[in-house]
Motif scaffolding. Structure first.
Motif, mmCIF file in Angstrom:
data_model
loop_
_atom_site.group_PDB
_atom_site.id
_atom_site.type_symbol
_atom_site.label_atom_id
_atom_site.label_comp_id
_atom_site.label_asym_id
_atom_site.label_seq_id
_atom_site.Cartn_x
_atom_site.Cartn_y
_atom_site.Cartn_z
ATOM 1 N N HIS B 292 -131.705 55.931 -26.089
ATOM 2 C CA HIS B 292 -131.750 55.050 -27.256
ATOM 3 C C HIS B 292 -132.826 55.506 -28.247
ATOM 4 O O HIS B 292 -133.945 55.796 -27.855
ATOM 5 C CB HIS B 292 -132.031 53.617 -26.790
ATOM 6 C CG HIS B 292 -131.720 52.582 -27.825
ATOM 7 N ND1 HIS B 292 -132.578 52.278 -28.845
ATOM 8 C CD2 HIS B 292 -130.636 51.786 -28.009
ATOM 9 C CE1 HIS B 292 -132.045 51.333 -29.599
ATOM 10 N NE2 HIS B 292 -130.858 51.022 -29.106
ATOM 11 N N PRO B 293 -132.481 55.538 -29.539
ATOM 12 C CA PRO B 293 -133.450 56.035 -30.530
ATOM 13 C C PRO B 293 -134.760 55.234 -30.564
ATOM 14 O O PRO B 293 -135.823 55.810 -30.823
ATOM 15 C CB PRO B 293 -132.686 55.927 -31.857
ATOM 16 C CG PRO B 293 -131.464 55.107 -31.570
ATOM 17 C CD PRO B 293 -131.170 55.282 -30.127
ATOM 18 N N ASN B 294 -134.688 53.927 -30.294
ATOM 19 C CA ASN B 294 -135.935 53.139 -30.295
ATOM 20 C C ASN B 294 -136.825 53.452 -29.101
ATOM 21 O O ASN B 294 -138.000 53.108 -29.084
ATOM 22 C CB ASN B 294 -135.613 51.638 -30.248
ATOM 23 C CG ASN B 294 -134.938 51.154 -31.508
ATOM 24 O OD1 ASN B 294 -134.808 51.930 -32.465
ATOM 25 N ND2 ASN B 294 -134.522 49.895 -31.506
ATOM 26 N N VAL B 295 -136.247 54.059 -28.082
ATOM 27 C CA VAL B 295 -136.979 54.299 -26.838
ATOM 28 C C VAL B 295 -137.500 55.733 -26.760
ATOM 29 O O VAL B 295 -138.625 55.978 -26.333
ATOM 30 C CB VAL B 295 -136.065 54.027 -25.610
ATOM 31 C CG1 VAL B 295 -136.712 54.512 -24.317
ATOM 32 C CG2 VAL B 295 -135.721 52.542 -25.513
ATOM 33 N N ARG B 298 -141.054 56.862 -27.278
ATOM 34 C CA ARG B 298 -142.169 56.075 -26.729
ATOM 35 C C ARG B 298 -142.397 56.285 -25.246
ATOM 36 O O ARG B 298 -143.452 55.904 -24.729
ATOM 37 C CB ARG B 298 -141.901 54.593 -27.003
ATOM 38 C CG ARG B 298 -141.726 54.335 -28.494
ATOM 39 C CD ARG B 298 -141.390 52.898 -28.766
ATOM 40 N NE ARG B 298 -142.488 52.021 -28.399
ATOM 41 C CZ ARG B 298 -142.418 50.700 -28.486
ATOM 42 N NH1 ARG B 298 -141.299 50.144 -28.906
ATOM 43 N NH2 ARG B 298 -143.440 49.956 -28.141
ATOM 44 N N GLU B 319 -141.944 46.528 -22.700
ATOM 45 C CA GLU B 319 -141.808 47.184 -24.012
ATOM 46 C C GLU B 319 -140.548 48.028 -24.080
ATOM 47 O O GLU B 319 -139.840 48.036 -25.093
ATOM 48 C CB GLU B 319 -143.036 48.050 -24.303
ATOM 49 C CG GLU B 319 -144.248 47.220 -24.677
ATOM 50 C CD GLU B 319 -145.292 48.033 -25.434
ATOM 51 O OE1 GLU B 319 -144.930 49.015 -26.114
ATOM 52 O OE2 GLU B 319 -146.481 47.704 -25.326
ATOM 53 N N ALA B 323 -137.426 47.388 -26.599
ATOM 54 C CA ALA B 323 -136.988 48.430 -27.522
ATOM 55 C C ALA B 323 -135.493 48.694 -27.368
ATOM 56 O O ALA B 323 -134.792 48.978 -28.333
ATOM 57 C CB ALA B 323 -137.781 49.715 -27.282
ATOM 58 N N GLY B 326 -133.541 44.601 -27.377
ATOM 59 C CA GLY B 326 -133.910 43.610 -28.370
ATOM 60 C C GLY B 326 -134.595 42.448 -27.680
ATOM 61 O O GLY B 326 -134.568 42.325 -26.456
#
Lengths: 333, 333
Positions: B292-295, B298, B319, B323, B326
């Motif tokens: 996933h791009p949000n993950v 990080r 977290e 990410a 949601g």
């Protein structure tokens, strides 16, 4: 709420045992709003946790005298200048409720000492829940400045593996009976041990305890040691009379001195922390999947077909992933 | 595509070994489009898989003579009227590439028999990948009507546990050296064994093999048996001369007859299938999270903080879940 968490962490750090109890109660809570506060609390507490602690797992079958041993051992640890916290992992207590009551009345002597903190198992949780929260409770005890964290568990197999996975050293308490009776020990438990202690080496059982110690030493020869450069020793003691308890502590101290500053121990703790992060992540994902409305009605049916052998587990997993993530996200690659 | 899968499954069921090889190649493929076809294939094949098979895991350190043993053993199985498939789980081959070449030239004698099918490890995959696909290959071999499925693995610890988790019986092949040298066996491996076979019991090593067998029998006394009501026997043989191989097969047959129709075995298979479904689901979820791009950006930073001990693993997991899922979906409860 943020200020509350900060105040609580401050109180924990100052050595306020009531605050520590309150903090652990918060992380053990299964209420959703409490969980958010618990995560904040942990975020604040972790950076202040003492690092040069010894986390020691202690296990043994019911009747081996675990409480008596931990009381005697804990008192010795304190007499030798360290503060000690005792946490219990007992998934059975969640069912029986019995040992919760037991926890309150046992270790009375130790629990009265200001250098000790004793925390029984939370009730009403699964093994996974208990151990997840116990890992967090260890960190809180370290933020409270305890030097030795004892994690006690009963001999039910799974919980030993879990406790070994959150501690630096793992000690197995056994009865003074040997030979064929060693078979009674659950598979794999002895292999986790960094130390075996034959308890009840007193009175008529003294010579049986010595024979058992020899048998265990012999059995250990067939097992690779859990910790490289450490051959698990076998000690005898009587938690009742106190004979041998100092020697057990000396052995623990030898281990601690040898490994506390070693890269082996710090990398074990790093590995444990990383594994814990991914286990919590994975558990959280599976829990979210199971809650999802597209999934909820189908799990039972898929499991039934898979266990009957008519549906490939891979195909079932693919269906669950599709139902939860949608087509685009669910590729197993 | 649907018709292709159906035709391939038909060919596999008819005993066409080339079709079986093609089907296994398809499930081993890491290409996304192949994966979809593989899932269809498995969905079609699983209901036709033979149920009264014996899945047997065979492990042993390099140099113990696994190939020679499996060749001699496989020939005996066929001579006694059964069809045998050999699958290998060798995560090291993915790295070295060496044993892939080795697989082609070994077991020549066995591979020429029409009642045998030999499949080397897929290259370029992780242990998890290898074992996931091996589980599926077992089902395909059962759809092809093989009676005995041998899953061979090298002595590297993790793969043995994985192989024990997908087979009915687990056999450990050992060298004719005993006593202190038993320590060389990886922790926990001996506990997985339903049968220990001391190989190379020939010529000068004959008496050493007998002594080793006695040592192993003694060591097994300290371990609880993997399968209730089955005390793992220790046999000696020489895969080179063939002496003892029939006796090993008789022991396997005894086990098979005792457990093939038992509820213990069917519930073990059900448990394995259910665990496999959830493992694939969980792996798929974690893989989707990591993609996933949000993950993606990080993970490294969170892992670093967690392993350094400055961030609680629980907080880091929270977290990651936030990410990916949601706020609303990410509660750990």
């Amino acid at each position: 709420m943020g200020t509350d968490s900060e105040a609580l962490v401050e109180a924990v750090r100052s050595g306020d045992r009531r605050a520590l109890a309150q903090a652990i109660t918060l992380i053990e809570s299964t209420r959703e709003s409490d969980r958010e506060a618990a995560v904040r609390l942990l975020a604040l507490a972790a950076p202040h946790a003492k690092h040069d602690t010894l986390r020691i797992g202690i296990s043994g079958v019911p009747g081996v005298g675990k409480s008596t041993f931990i009381e005697a051992f804990g008192n010795t640890v304190i007499d030798r200048g360290r503060r000690v916290a005792v946490l219990t992992v007992d998934p059975s207590s969640a069912l029986s409720g019995g040992s919760i009551l037991g926890d309150k009345t046992r270790m009375e002597n130790l629990s009265r000492r200001p250098e000790a903190y004793i925390r029984p198992s939370p009730a009403g949780t699964t093994l996974g829940g208990v151990t997840g929260r116990t890992r967090e409770a260890i960190v809180l005890c370290e933020a409270a400045g305890f030097d030795v964290i004892i994690v006690e568990t009963v001999g039910v197999g799974q919980s030993e593996t879990a406790v070994a996975g959150m501690t630096d050293m793992f000690a197995l308490l056994v009865l003074p009976s040997g030979g064929d009776e060693l078979q009674g020990i659950k598979r794999g438990i002895m292999e986790l041990a960094d130390l075996i202690v034959v308890n009840k080496a007193d009175g008529e059982l003294k010579s049986a305890a010595d024979r058992a110690a020899a048998d265990y030493s012999n059995a250990l020869r067939y097992l690779r040691s859990r910790t490289p450069q450490w051959q698990a020793p076998v000690k005898t003691c009587s938690a009742l009379t106190g004979v041998g308890i100092e020697m057990v502590w000396d052995t623990v101290l030898e281990y601690w001195r040898k490994f506390s500053a070693s890269s082996a121990q710090s990398s074990r703790r790093s590995d444990q922390a990383r594994a814990w992060m991914w286990a919590e992540t994975s558990d959280g994902l599976v829990a979210a999947l199971k809650r999802h409305p597209n999934v909820r009605g189908r799990v039972a049916q898929l499991e039934a077909a898979v266990t009957a052998g008519t549906l490939s587990p891979t195909v079932a997993a693919q269906e669950l992933l599709k139902a939860f993530l949608g087509d685009s996200e669910s590729k197993i690659t």
